[in-house]
Motif scaffolding. Structure first.
Motif, PDB file in Angstrom:
ATOM      1  N   TYR A 180     -27.467  15.067  22.797  1.00 45.58           N
ATOM      2  CA  TYR A 180     -27.023  15.216  24.325  1.00 45.58           C
ATOM      3  C   TYR A 180     -28.825  15.205  25.040  1.00 45.58           C
ATOM      4  O   TYR A 180     -28.606  15.574  26.435  1.00 45.58           O
ATOM      5  N   ASP A 181     -29.871  14.369  24.446  1.00 42.61           N
ATOM      6  CA  ASP A 181     -30.893  13.777  24.959  1.00 42.61           C
ATOM      7  C   ASP A 181     -30.742  12.883  25.948  1.00 42.61           C
ATOM      8  O   ASP A 181     -32.635  13.011  26.343  1.00 42.61           O
ATOM      9  N   GLU A 182     -29.802  12.844  26.698  1.00 46.31           N
ATOM     10  CA  GLU A 182     -30.154  12.302  28.496  1.00 46.31           C
ATOM     11  C   GLU A 182     -30.276  13.610  28.873  1.00 46.31           C
ATOM     12  O   GLU A 182     -31.130  13.250  30.335  1.00 46.31           O
ATOM     13  N   LEU A 183     -29.916  14.520  28.953  1.00 48.15           N
ATOM     14  CA  LEU A 183     -30.313  15.766  29.607  1.00 48.15           C
ATOM     15  C   LEU A 183     -31.388  16.197  29.739  1.00 48.15           C
ATOM     16  O   LEU A 183     -31.442  17.883  28.332  1.00 48.15           O
ATOM     17  N   GLN A 184     -32.455  16.086  30.266  1.00 46.82           N
ATOM     18  CA  GLN A 184     -34.202  16.583  29.406  1.00 46.82           C
ATOM     19  C   GLN A 184     -34.249  17.384  30.694  1.00 46.82           C
ATOM     20  O   GLN A 184     -34.273  17.009  31.689  1.00 46.82           O
ATOM     21  N   PRO A 185     -35.005  18.922  30.892  1.00 48.51           N
ATOM     22  CA  PRO A 185     -35.306  19.448  31.886  1.00 48.51           C
ATOM     23  C   PRO A 185     -36.237  19.439  32.119  1.00 48.51           C
ATOM     24  O   PRO A 185     -37.258  18.592  31.018  1.00 48.51           O
ATOM     25  N   ALA A 186     -36.422  20.064  33.413  1.00 47.05           N
ATOM     26  CA  ALA A 186     -38.466  19.353  33.358  1.00 47.05           C
ATOM     27  C   ALA A 186     -39.215  20.749  32.844  1.00 47.05           C
ATOM     28  O   ALA A 186     -38.798  21.980  32.713  1.00 47.05           O
ATOM     29  N   ARG A 187     -40.284  20.466  32.674  1.00 47.08           N
ATOM     30  CA  ARG A 187     -40.986  21.246  32.133  1.00 47.08           C
ATOM     31  C   ARG A 187     -41.778  22.416  32.469  1.00 47.08           C
ATOM     32  O   ARG A 187     -42.706  21.459  33.720  1.00 47.08           O
ATOM     33  N   VAL A 188     -41.942  23.580  31.895  1.00 46.16           N
ATOM     34  CA  VAL A 188     -42.975  24.283  33.249  1.00 46.16           C
ATOM     35  C   VAL A 188     -44.116  25.208  32.216  1.00 46.16           C
ATOM     36  O   VAL A 188     -43.269  25.783  31.473  1.00 46.16           O
ATOM     37  N   ILE A 189     -44.964  25.560  33.485  1.00 47.63           N
ATOM     38  CA  ILE A 189     -46.059  25.852  32.277  1.00 47.63           C
ATOM     39  C   ILE A 189     -46.591  27.212  33.630  1.00 47.63           C
ATOM     40  O   ILE A 189     -47.030  26.452  34.337  1.00 47.63           O
ATOM     41  N   ILE A 190     -46.537  28.966  32.786  1.00 46.59           N
ATOM     42  CA  ILE A 190     -46.849  29.193  34.232  1.00 46.59           C
ATOM     43  C   ILE A 190     -48.138  29.434  33.319  1.00 46.59           C
ATOM     44  O   ILE A 190     -48.731  29.726  32.311  1.00 46.59           O
ATOM     45  N   ASP A 191     -49.518  29.287  34.907  1.00 50.76           N
ATOM     46  CA  ASP A 191     -50.493  29.332  34.319  1.00 50.76           C
ATOM     47  C   ASP A 191     -51.822  30.213  35.077  1.00 50.76           C
ATOM     48  O   ASP A 191     -52.785  29.904  36.379  1.00 50.76           O
ATOM     49  N   PRO A 192     -51.465  31.837  35.252  1.00 51.96           N
ATOM     50  CA  PRO A 192     -51.972  32.158  36.518  1.00 51.96           C
ATOM     51  C   PRO A 192     -53.171  32.091  36.539  1.00 51.96           C
ATOM     52  O   PRO A 192     -53.565  31.783  37.575  1.00 51.96           O
ATOM     53  N   ARG A 193     -54.009  32.517  35.793  1.00 52.39           N
ATOM     54  CA  ARG A 193     -55.651  32.681  35.620  1.00 52.39           C
ATOM     55  C   ARG A 193     -56.244  31.117  35.395  1.00 52.39           C
ATOM     56  O   ARG A 193     -57.210  31.433  35.514  1.00 52.39           O
ATOM     57  N   GLY A 194     -55.480  30.108  35.539  1.00 52.04           N
ATOM     58  CA  GLY A 194     -56.160  28.757  35.232  1.00 52.04           C
ATOM     59  C   GLY A 194     -56.818  28.571  34.051  1.00 52.04           C
ATOM     60  O   GLY A 194     -57.770  27.578  33.780  1.00 52.04           O
ATOM     61  N   ARG A 195     -56.353  29.279  32.531  1.00 53.97           N
ATOM     62  CA  ARG A 195     -56.785  29.009  32.116  1.00 53.97           C
ATOM     63  C   ARG A 195     -56.150  27.752  30.466  1.00 53.97           C
ATOM     64  O   ARG A 195     -56.543  26.769  30.326  1.00 53.97           O
ATOM     65  N   VAL A 196     -55.757  26.972  31.529  1.00 53.48           N
ATOM     66  CA  VAL A 196     -54.702  25.563  30.954  1.00 53.48           C
ATOM     67  C   VAL A 196     -55.674  24.488  31.462  1.00 53.48           C
ATOM     68  O   VAL A 196     -56.351  23.636  31.283  1.00 53.48           O
ATOM     69  N   LEU A 197     -55.572  25.106  33.365  1.00 56.19           N
ATOM     70  CA  LEU A 197     -56.659  24.197  34.044  1.00 56.19           C
ATOM     71  C   LEU A 197     -58.680  23.727  32.938  1.00 56.19           C
ATOM     72  O   LEU A 197     -58.934  22.578  33.230  1.00 56.19           O
ATOM     73  N   ALA A 198     -58.457  25.515  32.808  1.00 55.64           N
ATOM     74  CA  ALA A 198     -59.953  25.276  32.111  1.00 55.64           C
ATOM     75  C   ALA A 198     -60.388  24.408  30.804  1.00 55.64           C
ATOM     76  O   ALA A 198     -61.374  23.589  30.593  1.00 55.64           O
ATOM     77  N   ALA A 199     -59.659  24.427  30.042  1.00 58.94           N
ATOM     78  CA  ALA A 199     -59.410  23.975  29.362  1.00 58.94           C
ATOM     79  C   ALA A 199     -58.649  22.332  28.566  1.00 58.94           C
ATOM     80  O   ALA A 199     -59.556  21.627  28.033  1.00 58.94           O
ATOM     81  N   LEU A 200     -58.721  22.302  29.483  1.00 54.17           N
ATOM     82  CA  LEU A 200     -58.897  20.897  30.695  1.00 54.17           C
ATOM     83  C   LEU A 200     -60.004  20.129  29.805  1.00 54.17           C
ATOM     84  O   LEU A 200     -59.912  18.843  30.199  1.00 54.17           O
ATOM     85  N   LYS A 201     -60.654  20.384  30.939  1.00 56.06           N
ATOM     86  CA  LYS A 201     -61.631  20.331  31.470  1.00 56.06           C
ATOM     87  C   LYS A 201     -62.500  20.251  29.867  1.00 56.06           C
ATOM     88  O   LYS A 201     -63.955  18.875  29.981  1.00 56.06           O
ATOM     89  N   ASP A 202     -62.821  20.704  28.895  1.00 54.95           N
ATOM     90  CA  ASP A 202     -62.711  20.505  27.689  1.00 54.95           C
ATOM     91  C   ASP A 202     -62.121  19.444  26.592  1.00 54.95           C
ATOM     92  O   ASP A 202     -62.681  19.177  25.483  1.00 54.95           O
ATOM     93  N   ASN A 203     -61.036  19.297  27.278  1.00 57.21           N
ATOM     94  CA  ASN A 203     -60.172  19.262  25.934  1.00 57.21           C
ATOM     95  C   ASN A 203     -59.094  17.797  27.072  1.00 57.21           C
ATOM     96  O   ASN A 203     -58.048  18.101  27.212  1.00 57.21           O
ATOM     97  N   PRO A 204     -59.825  16.779  27.438  1.00 58.32           N
ATOM     98  CA  PRO A 204     -59.309  15.626  27.972  1.00 58.32           C
ATOM     99  C   PRO A 204     -58.031  15.382  27.716  1.00 58.32           C
ATOM    100  O   PRO A 204     -56.926  15.230  28.309  1.00 58.32           O
ATOM    101  N   HIS A 205     -58.035  15.269  26.646  1.00 53.84           N
ATOM    102  CA  HIS A 205     -56.575  14.650  26.138  1.00 53.84           C
ATOM    103  C   HIS A 205     -55.431  15.762  25.529  1.00 53.84           C
ATOM    104  O   HIS A 205     -54.200  15.492  25.596  1.00 53.84           O
ATOM    105  N   LEU A 206     -55.210  16.882  25.858  1.00 54.09           N
ATOM    106  CA  LEU A 206     -54.698  18.279  26.873  1.00 54.09           C
ATOM    107  C   LEU A 206     -53.749  17.096  28.063  1.00 54.09           C
ATOM    108  O   LEU A 206     -52.659  17.485  28.094  1.00 54.09           O
ATOM    109  N   ILE A 207     -54.747  16.430  28.865  1.00 54.86           N
ATOM    110  CA  ILE A 207     -53.501  16.189  29.881  1.00 54.86           C
ATOM    111  C   ILE A 207     -52.628  15.054  29.050  1.00 54.86           C
ATOM    112  O   ILE A 207     -51.168  14.960  29.739  1.00 54.86           O
ATOM    113  N   ILE A 208     -53.091  13.946  28.345  1.00 56.07           N
ATOM    114  CA  ILE A 208     -51.483  13.514  27.626  1.00 56.07           C
ATOM    115  C   ILE A 208     -50.234  14.442  27.145  1.00 56.07           C
ATOM    116  O   ILE A 208     -49.211  14.135  27.014  1.00 56.07           O
TER     117      ILE A 208
END
Ligand SMILES: NC(=O)c1ccc[n+]([C@@H]2O[C@H](COP(=O)([O-])OP(=O)(O)OC[C@H]3O[C@@H](n4cnc5c(N)ncnc54)[C@H](OP(=O)(O)O)[C@@H]3O)[C@@H](O)[C@H]2O)c1
Length: 245
Positions: free
Chosen positions: A72-100
């Motif tokens: 059933y791999d055509e039924l793909q869900p949206a992906r959600v990440i909870i990042d309350p304190r902006g930890r992922v956003l901060a990590a993106l600054k030093d690791n741009p490859h995370l955007i991929i």
């Protein structure tokens, strides 16, 4: 009907050892369960419109949260990440490859955060067809979570013309515990793997004493390879609490 129209029905799904650990305390583990159980997880994802993990799980596992290796791999869900304190956003600054990683997969990723401001030069690198930041502020974390889910429902409906009826929360223990404490769980799917790890971190908690704790009714159980999957439904009394919040 007890449910407010804008909150999705929530399934909490995790795999744990016999002694209740979702990961080892050294943070080096990735898979607790076996291949059959993981394949089932993909099937379960395909029955939900969105799959959510906490920031720590995303940063450590770089999980794809897609439906793979099943029919059933055509039924793909949206992906959600909870990042309350902006930890992922901060990590993106030093690791741009995370955007991929954030923009990977056939569906959009939604990053739910408390950070309202533009974030360094990061936001302009987002491809809005792949990644949407939902910034939401509230002093209390549970209120933040509930408000964030309502925002998420609205944004998914607007951006994708798709209703968020069913949300699957896959971990880690911190995120699962916050959903339980907020009374936001409708169903639990818990895989027990035949391991005893020991340790004190990575355990799901409702934060309640025995006399106040919510109880769940077993819906079914199933053996998946070496793992046992238990499905629980929340009792109606617990669901009713949500109307009053
Ligand atoms: N066995 C399984 O089924 C399973 C599934 C998924 C993940 N895992 C494992 O679980 C581990 C990660 O889990 P985790 O529990 O450490 O993290 P997590 O649940 O993935 O992420 C927790 C995030 O929520 C935020 N948060 C939670 N409660 C908060 C509160 N009250 N106030 C403010 N922010 C709050 C934290 O913010 P801050 O970062 O700012 O503190 C953190 O970003 C990894 O080792 C992963 O491999 C296992």
């Amino acid at each position: 009907m007890y449910r407010s129209g804008t909150l999705p029905e929530v399934t909490l799904k995790w795999a744990q050892t016999i002694d209740g650990q979702l990961a080892d305390d050294s943070d080096q583990s990735q898979w607790i369960s076996g291949i059959e159980e993981r394949r089932y997880t993909h099937l379960l994802r395909s029955t939900h419109q969105a799959v959510l993990v906490g920031a720590q799980t995303f940063l450590k596992d770089l999980c794809q949260l897609t439906v793979r290796d099943i029919d059933y791999d055509e039924l793909q869900p949206a992906r959600v990440i909870i990042d309350p304190r902006g930890r992922v956003l901060a990590a993106l600054k030093d690791n741009p490859h995370l955007i991929i990683s954030l923009q990977m997969g056939p569906r959009r990723t939604y990053l739910l955060t408390d950070i309202l401001e533009d974030f360094e030069d990061i936001d302009e690198k987002f491809d809005s067809t792949k990644l949407i930041r939902i910034s939401y502020r509230f002093n209390d974390f549970r209120q933040w979570l509930m408000g964030g889910l309502r925002q998420l429902s609205l944004v998914i409906e607007t951006a994708e013309n798709r209703r968020l009826n069913f949300l699957m929360v896959e971990g880690g223990a911190t995120t699962l515990s916050e959903f339980l404490k907020a009374g936001l769980a409708d169903r639990l799917e818990v895989a027990i793997s035949p391991l005893i790890l020991g340790g004190s971190r990575h355990r799901v908690s409702s934060g309640s004493l025995l006399k106040n704790v919510d109880r769940f009714d077993v819906e079914s159980k199933e053996q998946l390879g070496a793992d046992i999957l238990l499905r629980y439904k929340v009792r109606k009394a617990t669901s009713l609490k949500r109307v009053m919040i």
